[in-house]
Motif scaffolding. Structure first.
Motif, PDB file in Angstrom:
ATOM      1  N   ARG A 119      45.354   2.652   9.907  1.00 28.45           N
ATOM      2  CA  ARG A 119      44.954   3.140   8.387  1.00 28.45           C
ATOM      3  C   ARG A 119      46.523   2.987   7.564  1.00 28.45           C
ATOM      4  NH1 ARG A 119      44.242   8.664  10.666  1.00 28.45           N
ATOM      5  NH2 ARG A 119      46.122   9.410  10.560  1.00 28.45           N
ATOM      6  N   LEU A 120      47.392   3.492   7.924  1.00 29.84           N
ATOM      7  CA  LEU A 120      48.732   3.466   6.781  1.00 29.84           C
ATOM      8  C   LEU A 120      49.024   2.216   6.509  1.00 29.84           C
ATOM      9  CD1 LEU A 120      51.221   2.481   8.644  1.00 29.84           C
ATOM     10  CD2 LEU A 120      51.070   4.457   9.810  1.00 29.84           C
ATOM     11  N   ALA A 121      48.804   0.977   7.218  1.00 33.64           N
ATOM     12  CA  ALA A 121      48.769  -0.241   6.333  1.00 33.64           C
ATOM     13  C   ALA A 121      47.947  -0.468   5.012  1.00 33.64           C
ATOM     14  CB  ALA A 121      48.435  -1.346   7.426  1.00 33.64           C
ATOM     15  N   ALA A 122      46.922   0.244   4.900  1.00 28.52           N
ATOM     16  CA  ALA A 122      46.167   0.250   3.786  1.00 28.52           C
ATOM     17  C   ALA A 122      47.011   0.435   2.554  1.00 28.52           C
ATOM     18  CB  ALA A 122      44.854   0.894   4.018  1.00 28.52           C
ATOM     19  N   LEU A 123      48.097   1.242   2.729  1.00 28.25           N
ATOM     20  CA  LEU A 123      48.807   1.512   1.570  1.00 28.25           C
ATOM     21  C   LEU A 123      49.995   0.902   1.577  1.00 28.25           C
ATOM     22  CD1 LEU A 123      48.656   5.595   2.087  1.00 28.25           C
ATOM     23  CD2 LEU A 123      47.418   4.415   0.345  1.00 28.25           C
ATOM     24  N   MET A 124      50.250  -0.200   2.206  1.00 29.89           N
ATOM     25  CA  MET A 124      51.570  -1.002   2.181  1.00 29.89           C
ATOM     26  C   MET A 124      51.560  -1.737   0.777  1.00 29.89           C
ATOM     27  SD  MET A 124      52.460  -1.875   6.153  1.00 29.89           S
ATOM     28  CE  MET A 124      53.406  -3.098   5.836  1.00 29.89           C
ATOM     29  N   PRO A 125      52.683  -2.156   0.446  1.00 25.22           N
ATOM     30  CA  PRO A 125      52.810  -3.094  -0.535  1.00 25.22           C
ATOM     31  C   PRO A 125      52.644  -4.506  -0.423  1.00 25.22           C
ATOM     32  CG  PRO A 125      54.950  -2.330   0.050  1.00 25.22           C
ATOM     33  CD  PRO A 125      54.141  -1.773   0.983  1.00 25.22           C
ATOM     34  N   PHE A 126      52.039  -5.330  -1.219  1.00 27.13           N
ATOM     35  CA  PHE A 126      52.146  -6.753  -0.927  1.00 27.13           C
ATOM     36  C   PHE A 126      52.482  -7.594  -2.161  1.00 27.13           C
ATOM     37  CE2 PHE A 126      49.386  -4.893   2.318  1.00 27.13           C
ATOM     38  CZ  PHE A 126      49.663  -5.844   3.302  1.00 27.13           C
ATOM     39  N   ARG A 127      52.974  -8.875  -1.915  1.00 22.06           N
ATOM     40  CA  ARG A 127      53.275  -9.638  -3.121  1.00 22.06           C
ATOM     41  C   ARG A 127      52.001 -10.394  -3.546  1.00 22.06           C
ATOM     42  NH1 ARG A 127      56.229 -14.243  -4.658  1.00 22.06           N
ATOM     43  NH2 ARG A 127      55.304 -15.290  -3.115  1.00 22.06           N
ATOM     44  N   ASP A 128      51.111 -10.807  -2.763  1.00 21.60           N
ATOM     45  CA  ASP A 128      50.217 -11.796  -3.095  1.00 21.60           C
ATOM     46  C   ASP A 128      49.004 -11.647  -2.027  1.00 21.60           C
ATOM     47  OD1 ASP A 128      48.457 -13.296  -4.272  1.00 21.60           O
ATOM     48  OD2 ASP A 128      49.484 -15.023  -3.882  1.00 21.60           O
ATOM     49  N   LEU A 129      48.374 -10.316  -2.096  1.00 17.59           N
ATOM     50  CA  LEU A 129      47.253 -10.045  -1.062  1.00 17.59           C
ATOM     51  C   LEU A 129      46.169 -10.989  -1.387  1.00 17.59           C
ATOM     52  CD1 LEU A 129      46.844  -8.513   1.457  1.00 17.59           C
ATOM     53  CD2 LEU A 129      46.143  -6.632  -0.048  1.00 17.59           C
ATOM     54  N   GLY A 130      45.728 -11.611  -0.218  1.00 18.05           N
ATOM     55  CA  GLY A 130      44.405 -12.552  -0.484  1.00 18.05           C
ATOM     56  C   GLY A 130      43.396 -11.976   0.068  1.00 18.05           C
ATOM     57  N   VAL A 131      43.140 -11.121   1.011  1.00 20.76           N
ATOM     58  CA  VAL A 131      42.066 -10.509   1.586  1.00 20.76           C
ATOM     59  C   VAL A 131      42.381  -9.440   2.316  1.00 20.76           C
ATOM     60  CG1 VAL A 131      42.364 -11.865   3.775  1.00 20.76           C
ATOM     61  CG2 VAL A 131      40.087 -11.306   2.979  1.00 20.76           C
ATOM     62  N   ILE A 132      41.521  -8.594   2.514  1.00 20.68           N
ATOM     63  CA  ILE A 132      41.378  -7.406   3.232  1.00 20.68           C
ATOM     64  C   ILE A 132      40.483  -7.539   4.306  1.00 20.68           C
ATOM     65  CG2 ILE A 132      42.017  -4.872   3.669  1.00 20.68           C
ATOM     66  CD1 ILE A 132      42.481  -4.724   0.777  1.00 20.68           C
ATOM     67  N   ILE A 133      40.877  -7.202   5.688  1.00 25.93           N
ATOM     68  CA  ILE A 133      39.644  -7.040   6.565  1.00 25.93           C
ATOM     69  C   ILE A 133      39.854  -5.790   7.236  1.00 25.93           C
ATOM     70  CG2 ILE A 133      39.075  -7.979   9.067  1.00 25.93           C
ATOM     71  CD1 ILE A 133      39.994 -10.682   7.752  1.00 25.93           C
ATOM     72  N   VAL A 134      38.863  -5.037   7.437  1.00 24.93           N
ATOM     73  CA  VAL A 134      38.696  -3.847   7.970  1.00 24.93           C
ATOM     74  C   VAL A 134      37.884  -3.643   9.289  1.00 24.93           C
ATOM     75  CG1 VAL A 134      38.237  -1.319   7.682  1.00 24.93           C
ATOM     76  CG2 VAL A 134      38.896  -2.614   5.962  1.00 24.93           C
ATOM     77  N   ASP A 135      38.401  -3.873  10.451  1.00 26.60           N
ATOM     78  CA  ASP A 135      37.359  -4.020  11.574  1.00 26.60           C
ATOM     79  C   ASP A 135      37.222  -2.594  12.280  1.00 26.60           C
ATOM     80  OD1 ASP A 135      36.448  -5.308  13.907  1.00 26.60           O
ATOM     81  OD2 ASP A 135      38.085  -5.089  15.024  1.00 26.60           O
ATOM     82  N   GLU A 136      35.899  -2.619  12.712  1.00 28.07           N
ATOM     83  CA  GLU A 136      35.328  -1.139  13.198  1.00 28.07           C
ATOM     84  C   GLU A 136      35.449  -0.233  11.968  1.00 28.07           C
ATOM     85  OE1 GLU A 136      33.966  -1.686  15.978  1.00 28.07           O
ATOM     86  OE2 GLU A 136      35.272  -2.665  17.192  1.00 28.07           O
ATOM     87  N   GLU A 137      34.741  -0.623  10.656  1.00 24.80           N
ATOM     88  CA  GLU A 137      34.987   0.008   9.467  1.00 24.80           C
ATOM     89  C   GLU A 137      34.294   1.269   9.566  1.00 24.80           C
ATOM     90  OE1 GLU A 137      32.383   0.715   6.938  1.00 24.80           O
ATOM     91  OE2 GLU A 137      30.939   0.116   8.130  1.00 24.80           O
ATOM     92  N   HIS A 138      33.180   1.458  10.480  1.00 30.01           N
ATOM     93  CA  HIS A 138      32.614   3.000  10.548  1.00 30.01           C
ATOM     94  C   HIS A 138      33.585   3.981  11.238  1.00 30.01           C
ATOM     95  CE1 HIS A 138      32.698   1.240  14.501  1.00 30.01           C
ATOM     96  NE2 HIS A 138      32.586   2.504  14.937  1.00 30.01           N
ATOM     97  N   ASP A 139      34.815   3.498  11.842  1.00 26.05           N
ATOM     98  CA  ASP A 139      35.464   4.631  12.662  1.00 26.05           C
ATOM     99  C   ASP A 139      35.926   5.723  11.713  1.00 26.05           C
ATOM    100  OD1 ASP A 139      36.783   3.798  15.684  1.00 26.05           O
ATOM    101  OD2 ASP A 139      37.804   5.390  14.592  1.00 26.05           O
ATOM    102  N   ALA A 140      35.948   6.969  12.377  1.00 27.03           N
ATOM    103  CA  ALA A 140      36.291   8.040  11.611  1.00 27.03           C
ATOM    104  C   ALA A 140      37.766   8.190  11.521  1.00 27.03           C
ATOM    105  CB  ALA A 140      35.805   9.254  12.182  1.00 27.03           C
ATOM    106  N   SER A 141      38.693   7.410  12.464  1.00 30.35           N
ATOM    107  CA  SER A 141      40.079   7.370  12.418  1.00 30.35           C
ATOM    108  C   SER A 141      40.605   6.794  11.170  1.00 30.35           C
ATOM    109  CB  SER A 141      40.851   7.062  13.600  1.00 30.35           C
ATOM    110  OG  SER A 141      40.215   5.931  14.134  1.00 30.35           O
ATOM    111  N   TYR A 142      39.908   5.982  10.500  1.00 28.41           N
ATOM    112  CA  TYR A 142      40.501   5.569   9.193  1.00 28.41           C
ATOM    113  C   TYR A 142      40.387   6.816   7.968  1.00 28.41           C
ATOM    114  CZ  TYR A 142      39.648   0.661  10.323  1.00 28.41           C
ATOM    115  OH  TYR A 142      39.866  -0.520  10.893  1.00 28.41           O
ATOM    116  N   LYS A 143      40.084   8.062   8.375  1.00 25.74           N
ATOM    117  CA  LYS A 143      40.087   8.976   7.492  1.00 25.74           C
ATOM    118  C   LYS A 143      41.151   9.860   7.867  1.00 25.74           C
ATOM    119  CE  LYS A 143      38.971  11.501   3.896  1.00 25.74           C
ATOM    120  NZ  LYS A 143      38.549  12.620   3.740  1.00 25.74           N
ATOM    121  N   GLN A 144      42.084  10.019   7.022  1.00 23.34           N
ATOM    122  CA  GLN A 144      43.363  10.751   7.740  1.00 23.34           C
ATOM    123  C   GLN A 144      42.703  12.347   7.434  1.00 23.34           C
ATOM    124  OE1 GLN A 144      47.451  10.033   7.513  1.00 23.34           O
ATOM    125  NE2 GLN A 144      48.032  11.429   6.503  1.00 23.34           N
TER     126      GLN A 144
END
Ligand code: ADP
Ligand code: ZN
Ligand code: ZN
Length: 760
Positions: A335-360
């Motif tokens: 999850r911490l990668a969701a807050l990383m900076p990018f120069r030119d992000l073209g897509v985000i993929i969230v695998d197992e999107e239901h998973d409770a561990s995405y919530k800090q």
């Protein structure tokens, strides 16, 4: 210009009568002085730069959460204390000084909802987003410039200058800062704290070695496809890529083993081919090695960066820089990668999107999945949420047309069907050491056929409690409302909530009898039972205890892959994502307690967990079997898992939610409070409820209730739920409520707000 000035000598005795009192009852006061010289609590600037920041922060305040800034001078005190160890005031001329000051507003990692103004010394040119080192109290800190105001609420003469601009880290891009600002506002935290949460620890250090600039990205990431996509995968891929340059959320609902990974990889390939970056989130650190291997193989030329908390500080800093510079083409992380900076992000993929561990679950309580969607929306890019058991929130978004739905209804490998799931009645087939004869028989068959099995039990340790058969004494944690778990290997009783450890008593501490017995099963005990029942079998246990060492998990998983392991025993770490072709049996031990949890999400979570763990079986053509040991073989939830009918389950669960008016049909926030002294936290919540009710009639404020774990580490914990029909109603309410609560809080009660709580 420099802000040094002739020390024209201290002018004693020019104190004005205004005094400031530290709000935290530490009895520290200070006086202000005429002519803009701060008698500060904070230490003096270096002798060459006698510029003080007027900063009404008491030394004690920065360390404490929930501190409330004194916005106006407190009432004058009769007997002010003025410490001679603090800077003496002195006079100077300010003409020509004010006009030319360059200002920056800096976000610092302090538990205050405000940023701090500093002056910019001559020659320094911090941009918005620059990291700067600033003096703060007695220390120096790394902060981030978030604004270049033309005016400051603080008297200019009292501003301290920034010490330096951090020059080996490029300024944080505007898109990133905006995202962090959104998170701060949405999750009700200070911006400085949010920024700090997004920066790798190394970058927050004042003194560190210089970082190397990342090597540029390779020109050709390459892509080799290992399978031709089947028709469903091709359709799903087309759905994901239907809009490449616009916000385009896709829910990829594919049964376990349906080849979602293959679709992700094709989506990433498309993005890389267009020279943009891809971000892929996974819920567990344990899943990163597997995906990393896939990606290295499939994108041989791409620069891949992993981001999770088991990496070294150096690696994390380098990865962060590479993502920001655009040198990392693919970022794979938790999850911490969701807050990383990018120069030119073209897509985000969230695998197992239901998973409770995405919530800090502490500090900045953000949902990485929700942040990812939000980010994609701001950037105008696709976001793919994949799962075999999507969250009801996402299902509902797809139903209402906000998300495009793509489905993979069958397993990808030809001949691989869904596993046969059955329950074993533990009232009839009494388990011996946790294992029923039906499960043991199935295990032996697999070993004979050289197939692998997985035993899933979501409880580590040997047994969850030690019990005296003579007097019913049992091992409880004195600081928590929970039992001490028996860990045999280390010969310890351990509290899984506060970390307390005790030696295992020989005699009952209460009656002295030597008749203490471990009751119930943890992974350690099941592992032992398996070793006894299956002599000669290769058994590995995977849980937090066995994988604490860096690299340990990868080593074990490599062994599994190499076929050296017959039976894996483990907790939820094993339940998701892993793909082992020869694994054909899954045994579930003691899942029943989750059937009766008070949390409204409990059945959703149990369904997902059982589906996920079942999904490890029979993925590659060998038929899979799942055995659920239970006292309630007829329970409809087990029947739904056995039928592999997610849609039916989701439809029923959504109906229940609608009737009860719970998410996704309403939005929640949870106010948690804890206090050392019994009753103080609850009293705070009662007052909070009263205030909340007076603020809004549209937001429903429940009554305070004890937290699921009522005592933890010596604190009494309680919680208060609020609910609103829409985010648009909830958000302004939370803002107001929080500032009212801050004004009322005192140090005896620790409290925090959890927006969109996962556990209630
Ligand atoms: P999921 O993530 O949906 O659970 P995976 O992506 O792990 O499933 O895929 C399961 C298995 O199917 C993997 O072993 C993968 O190599 C295989 N697979 C994926 N797509 C295809 C395909 N088009 N043809 C044959 N096998 C495939
Ligand atoms: Zn006893
Ligand atoms: Zn404890």
């Amino acid at each position: 210009m420099r802000y040094t000035h002739a020390p024209s000598g201290p002018t004693r005795g020019e104190q004005c009568q205004e005094k400031y009192l530290c709000r935290c009852d530490c009895l520290f006061t200070h006086r202000s002085f005429h002519d803009g010289f701060a008698a500060n609590f904070l230490p003096q600037a270096p002798a060459s730069e006698k510029v003080f920041q007027h900063n009404r922060l008491c030394r004690c305040a920065v360390r404490r959460t929930g501190w409330n800034r004194a916005r106006s001078p407190a009432t004058p005190l009769g007997s002010a204390v003025y410490s001679q160890s603090y800077p003496q005031p002195f006079r100077r001329s300010l003409e020509g000084f004010r006009a030319a000051v360059n200002l920056v507003r800096v976000a610092l990692d302090v538990p205050l909802d405000e940023c701090f103004d500093f002056a910019v010394p001559e020659g320094a040119e911090p941009a918005i987003g620059s990291l700067v080192v600033v003096p703060f109290g007695r220390t120096r800190r790394v902060g981030v410039v978030v604004e270049k105001p033309t005016e400051s609420g603080v008297d200019l003469a009292r501003l301290r200058p920034i010490e330096r601009v951090v020059d080996d880290v490029p300024a944080i891009p505007a898109e990133e800062l905006e995202l962090l600002q959104f998170c701060a506002a949405y999750y009700q935290r200070g911006l400085g704290e949010v920024i700090a949460a997004s920066l790798p620890p190394r970058l927050r250090q004042v003194n560190r070695r210089a970082l190397k600039a990342p090597a540029p990205a390779s020109a050709d990431p390459g892509f080799s496809s290992s399978h031709a996509l089947n028709a469903e995968q091709a359709a799903a891929l087309a759905a994901c890529l239907a809009q490449r340059e616009a916000f385009h959320p896709v829910l990829l609902h594919g049964v376990t083993g349906s080849g979602k990974t293959e679709v992700y990889l094709h989506v990433i390939a498309d993005v890389l081919a267009r020279g943009r970056q891809a971000l892929m989130l996974v819920p567990e650190i344990g899943l990163t090695p597997q995906f990393e291997a896939h990606m290295r193989e499939r994108f041989p030329g791409a620069t891949l960066v992993s981001a999770h908390s088991h990496m070294s500080e150096g690696e994390r800093a380098t990865g962060w820089l590479a993502a920001q510079a655009g040198a990392a083409q693919v970022v794979l992380g938790t999850r911490l990668a969701a807050l990383m900076p990018f120069r030119d992000l073209g897509v985000i993929i969230v695998d197992e999107e239901h998973d409770a561990s995405y919530k800090q679950q502490e500090g900045l309580r953000y949902s990485a999945r929700d942040v990812a969607v939000r980010r994609a929306q701001r950037l105008g890019i696709p976001v793919v949420l994949g799962s075999a058991t999507p969250s009801l929130e996402s299902v509902s978004n797809a139903r209402e047309g906000r998300y495009t739905l793509a489905t993979l209804p069958a397993r990808a490998v030809s001949g691989a069907g869904m596993p046969a799931v059955r329950t074993v009645d533990t009232r009839a087939d009494l388990p011996h050491e946790g294992l029923t004869s039906a499960l043991l028989k199935a295990l032996r068959e697999r070993i004979a056929r050289k197939e692998q099995s997985l035993i899933f039990l979501n409880r580590r340790g040997f047994s969850p409690v030690l019990f005296c058969r003579a007097c019913t004494w049992h091992s409880t944690c004195p600081r928590c409302s929970s039992n001490l778990v028996l860990h045999r290997g280390e010969a310890r009783l351990r509290c899984h909530h506060c970390g307390r450890q005790e030696r295992i008593p020989v005699k009952c501490p209460s009656c002295g009898t030597e008749d203490l017995a471990p009751v119930g099963h943890g992974t350690q005990r099941i592992e032992e039972a398996l070793r006894e029942a299956l002599p000669g079998a290769g058994i590995v246990r995977i849980d937090r205890d066995t994988t604490a060492r860096k690299g340990a998990l990868k080593g074990m998983l490599d062994k599994v892959r190499a076929g050296e392991v017959d039976v894996l025993v483990g907790t939820q770490m094993l339940a998701k994502g892993h793909d082992y072709p020869r694994l054909t049996l899954v045994g579930v031990i003691e899942a029943d307690s989750a059937l009766f949890s008070a949390d409204f999400r409990a059945s959703e979570r149990l369904f997902a967990q059982l589906t996920q763990v079942s999904g490890r079986a029979g993925r590659a053509g060998l038929p899979g079997e799942v055995i659920i040991q239970t006292d309630f073989p007829g329970h409809p939830l087990y029947a739904a898992v056995a039928a592999h009918d997610f849609d039916r389950f989701a439809a029923d669960a959504l109906d229940d939610r609608r009737i009860a008016n719970f998410p996704p049909f309403a939005h929640l926030a949870l106010l948690r409070a804890e206090s050392k002294k019994t009753g103080e936290g609850v009293a705070f919540l009662r007052e909070a409820a009263r205030v909340g009710r007076s603020l809004s009639t549209e937001v429903e404020v429940f009554d305070p209730v004890p937290a699921p774990l009522e005592r933890k580490a010596g604190f009494e914990r309680s919680q208060l739920l609020v609910r609103a029909g829409t985010r648009a109603l909830l958000q302004p309410f939370l803002r107001q409520w929080r500032s009212e609560l801050e004004a009322r809080s005192d140090r005896r009660v620790r409290w925090s707000l959890d927006v969109d709580p996962q556990e209630v």
